[in-house]
Design an enzyme around this catalytic site. Structure first.
Site, mmCIF file in Angstrom:
data_model
loop_
_atom_site.group_PDB
_atom_site.id
_atom_site.type_symbol
_atom_site.label_atom_id
_atom_site.label_comp_id
_atom_site.label_asym_id
_atom_site.label_seq_id
_atom_site.Cartn_x
_atom_site.Cartn_y
_atom_site.Cartn_z
ATOM 1 N N HIS A 63 0.511 -1.431 -0.285
ATOM 2 C CA HIS A 63 0.411 0.028 -0.156
ATOM 3 C C HIS A 63 1.058 1.312 -0.018
ATOM 4 O O HIS A 63 2.137 0.740 0.161
ATOM 5 C CB HIS A 63 -0.325 0.483 1.035
ATOM 6 C CG HIS A 63 0.056 -0.080 2.489
ATOM 7 N ND1 HIS A 63 0.188 -0.835 2.960
ATOM 8 C CD2 HIS A 63 -0.478 1.003 3.639
ATOM 9 C CE1 HIS A 63 1.390 -0.351 4.182
ATOM 10 N NE2 HIS A 63 0.292 0.593 4.505
ATOM 11 N N HIS A 65 1.089 3.835 1.980
ATOM 12 C CA HIS A 65 1.791 4.416 2.819
ATOM 13 C C HIS A 65 3.096 4.682 2.863
ATOM 14 O O HIS A 65 3.965 3.844 2.553
ATOM 15 C CB HIS A 65 1.270 4.368 4.622
ATOM 16 C CG HIS A 65 -0.126 4.219 5.223
ATOM 17 N ND1 HIS A 65 -0.956 3.378 5.187
ATOM 18 C CD2 HIS A 65 -1.150 5.331 4.525
ATOM 19 C CE1 HIS A 65 -2.387 4.104 6.089
ATOM 20 N NE2 HIS A 65 -2.494 5.096 4.767
ATOM 21 N N ASP A 67 5.713 4.670 5.033
ATOM 22 C CA ASP A 67 6.646 4.055 5.732
ATOM 23 C C ASP A 67 6.781 2.806 4.844
ATOM 24 O O ASP A 67 7.465 1.916 5.182
ATOM 25 C CB ASP A 67 6.355 3.740 7.130
ATOM 26 C CG ASP A 67 4.669 3.181 7.233
ATOM 27 O OD1 ASP A 67 3.969 3.700 6.755
ATOM 28 O OD2 ASP A 67 4.395 2.302 7.949
ATOM 29 N N HIS A 68 5.880 2.528 3.632
ATOM 30 C CA HIS A 68 5.949 0.919 2.790
ATOM 31 C C HIS A 68 6.759 1.491 1.355
ATOM 32 O O HIS A 68 6.248 0.461 0.832
ATOM 33 C CB HIS A 68 4.897 0.776 2.673
ATOM 34 C CG HIS A 68 4.357 0.460 4.108
ATOM 35 N ND1 HIS A 68 4.310 -1.051 4.032
ATOM 36 C CD2 HIS A 68 3.655 0.893 5.171
ATOM 37 C CE1 HIS A 68 3.377 -1.361 5.487
ATOM 38 N NE2 HIS A 68 3.378 0.392 6.145
ATOM 39 N N HIS A 140 -7.736 -1.832 4.946
ATOM 40 C CA HIS A 140 -7.126 -0.719 6.019
ATOM 41 C C HIS A 140 -6.916 1.107 5.432
ATOM 42 O O HIS A 140 -6.210 1.975 5.993
ATOM 43 C CB HIS A 140 -5.630 -1.144 5.372
ATOM 44 C CG HIS A 140 -3.892 -0.080 6.031
ATOM 45 N ND1 HIS A 140 -4.372 0.027 7.791
ATOM 46 C CD2 HIS A 140 -3.279 0.674 5.726
ATOM 47 C CE1 HIS A 140 -3.184 0.318 8.414
ATOM 48 N NE2 HIS A 140 -2.730 1.154 6.580
ATOM 49 N N HIS A 269 5.669 -5.371 11.839
ATOM 50 C CA HIS A 269 4.883 -3.713 12.040
ATOM 51 C C HIS A 269 4.803 -3.987 13.742
ATOM 52 O O HIS A 269 3.842 -3.403 13.583
ATOM 53 C CB HIS A 269 4.211 -3.899 11.077
ATOM 54 C CG HIS A 269 3.439 -2.564 10.363
ATOM 55 N ND1 HIS A 269 2.418 -2.495 11.389
ATOM 56 C CD2 HIS A 269 4.085 -1.821 9.305
ATOM 57 C CE1 HIS A 269 2.186 -0.695 10.332
ATOM 58 N NE2 HIS A 269 3.109 -0.677 9.325
HETATM 59 ZN ZN ZN Z 1 2.669 0.399 7.889
#
Ligand code: ZN
Ligand code: ZN
Lengths: 307, 307
Positions: A63, A65, A67-68, A140, A269
């Protein structure tokens, strides 16, 4: 086939856990490494491993976001600087293409290898003679995918000793037997391929999920997987918090592994609110439901053995 | 007023030097930190320092190459996660706005503080009662700016002991003297402000340049600077290579410091081709031309004293 955790934290980098990235090492299988997510400083983490960026063949994004994905432009740029020449394919939700194109073009980064970007929807996103990769949407808040990586069954190995004992010499007959053909020898004997080939090797399955609440699609993707990698941003008892932030608890991750009949579960995570001492508690919570559970750490490796 | 090096390498992160970011700590002066460039993992470097992301008030980008900007979205996002509420202004070449807007919006990152993005041209980009920041274009193939940060002169400190010796008690008279006014006391004496205030404190100047070849504008920006931070991607003798790649050698950086009459020079943007042993050689080369030279290292701090 090994899983190598490059980043196992949640939301922000912390001293002990970088943001998310998971390498699936397929070195024996195809001389390649596949990455799942590339949070900021994934290339920095790789500097401290034996992974060669030029070996990275595919990058699957769960996804969008930050942080990814924030480590993706730098990783792709450095792979080029370091002489990577083979094609890389990036799979991810709609938007990944614009993010990469804008990041690379504004920084005037010209890759010396072909970059393919595929914006995915649910279904089969990749298949060849070795592997298939299937995705489903999780829960999510933003589109977050789970990946089921399934290795195909491999024909059994040739029973060389048995063939030689039967008086056959290495050569064309070996090849025919391996291909499953019956062979009539010069002396008239008929060799049945099945008797000289071991049992087929069952393909292994790894399921790597993006951030998600407890959901049905997670269970479907993890069905009888050899290894399920599931987020566990919160500890057991924080189900309300997990729901509000579209995440899962240790308990919920374990429940998915149990429902799906997985062989092994690894939690990742992990929020930086949990210090090193608390990690043992997190894994113990999951083991109450699903005993074969581990907790990921940066630079931890898990080998997925043949069945 | 201190310079703190967060990243001092060139092009790609290496084990000993991260990609570029320099903090100008103005904690005493304005309780703030200004950043110059934010290569990938700048926020990771900050984790290992005493710098508080919420103190970051301004971020000046020299140019848009990935090793100078890829850490910006993550840094801004984490500053928000960590509760930063005060405004941040980002200054940079045309394109920085699109890069940030696309990165933040695709990752659905909503900052909890106001973010101002100013695409700069040559001239004065910031001025208040304490500081002015002037930029000029350097010579790097893509628009690359150099920044001259000039502190304004500060009025001298009140000579309290001398006032008390003259029979004046702390109060309104002190304030008038500090403001430079002449004061007539009750006993008829006239105090001349100038006699009771120390000499004005000369403002300091720091010049921080983006990647560049040896160029005239570098000398103009560095004119009599207390500290010049100049890239030195190559060693002396590699002038041809430096020219071809739009970079400078140690020798050229020292020549700029000398021509500009700087007080101190610090070399940075050191290629990973030079190992730790070679760093001494690099700094020695520069010292032949300009003796007060240092070489930057990640986490090194340089204090700029009052004159
Ligand atoms: Zn995350
Ligand atoms: Zn650079």
């Amino acid at each position: 086939m090994d899983i190598f955790f490059l980043g196992t934290g949640a939301g922000m980098p912390a001293k002990l856990r970088n943001v998310t990235s998971i390498a699936l090492k397929l070195l024996e299988e195809r001389g390649a490494v596949w990455l799942f997510d590339a949070g900021e400083a994934t290339q920095h983490q790789i500097l401290h491993t034996t992974i060669k960026p030029r070996r990275i063949e595919k990058i699957f994004i769960t996804h969008l976001h930050g942080d990814h994905i924030y480590g993706l432009p730098g990783l792709l740029a450095s792979r080029s600087f370091q002489g990577g020449e083979s094609e890389v394919t990036v799979y991810g939700p709609k938007g990944i293409k614009e993010f990469l194109q804008v990041s690379l073009s504004i920084s005037q980064t010209y890759l010396k290898y072909p970059l393919k970007i595929i914006e995915i929807e649910e279904g089969l996103v990749f298949e060849d003679e070795q592997f298939s990769v299937e995705v489903r949407l999780l829960d999510h808040g933003v589109p977050s995918f789970g990946y089921r990586i399934a290795e195909k069954d491999r024909p059994g190995t040739l029973l060389v000793d048995k063939l030689i004992a039967a008086g056959v010499r290495p050569g064309p007959v070996f090849k025919k037997i391996k291909n499953g053909e019956a062979v009539t020898l010069e002396d008239g004997r008929v060799l049945n391929a099945g008797e000289f080939v071991g049992p087929p090797q069952k393909g292994r399955v790894v399921t790597i999920l993006g951030d998600t609440r407890y959901c049905e699609n997670a269970i479907l993707l993890a069905k009888e997987a050899d290894l399920l990698i599931h987020e566990a941003t919160f500890s057991k008892g924080e189900e309300k918090l997990a729901f509000d932030y579209f995440h899962s608890t240790t308990f919920q991750a374990a429940e998915v592994a149990k429902q799906a009949g997985c062989k092994q579960l690894c939690l990742t995570h992990i929020s930086s609110r949990y210090d090193k001492a608390a990690w043992l508690k997190l894994v113990a919570e999951a083991r109450e439901i699903f005993s074969n559970t581990e907790i990921a750490e940066d630079f931890k490796e898990i080998t997925i053995p043949y069945k």
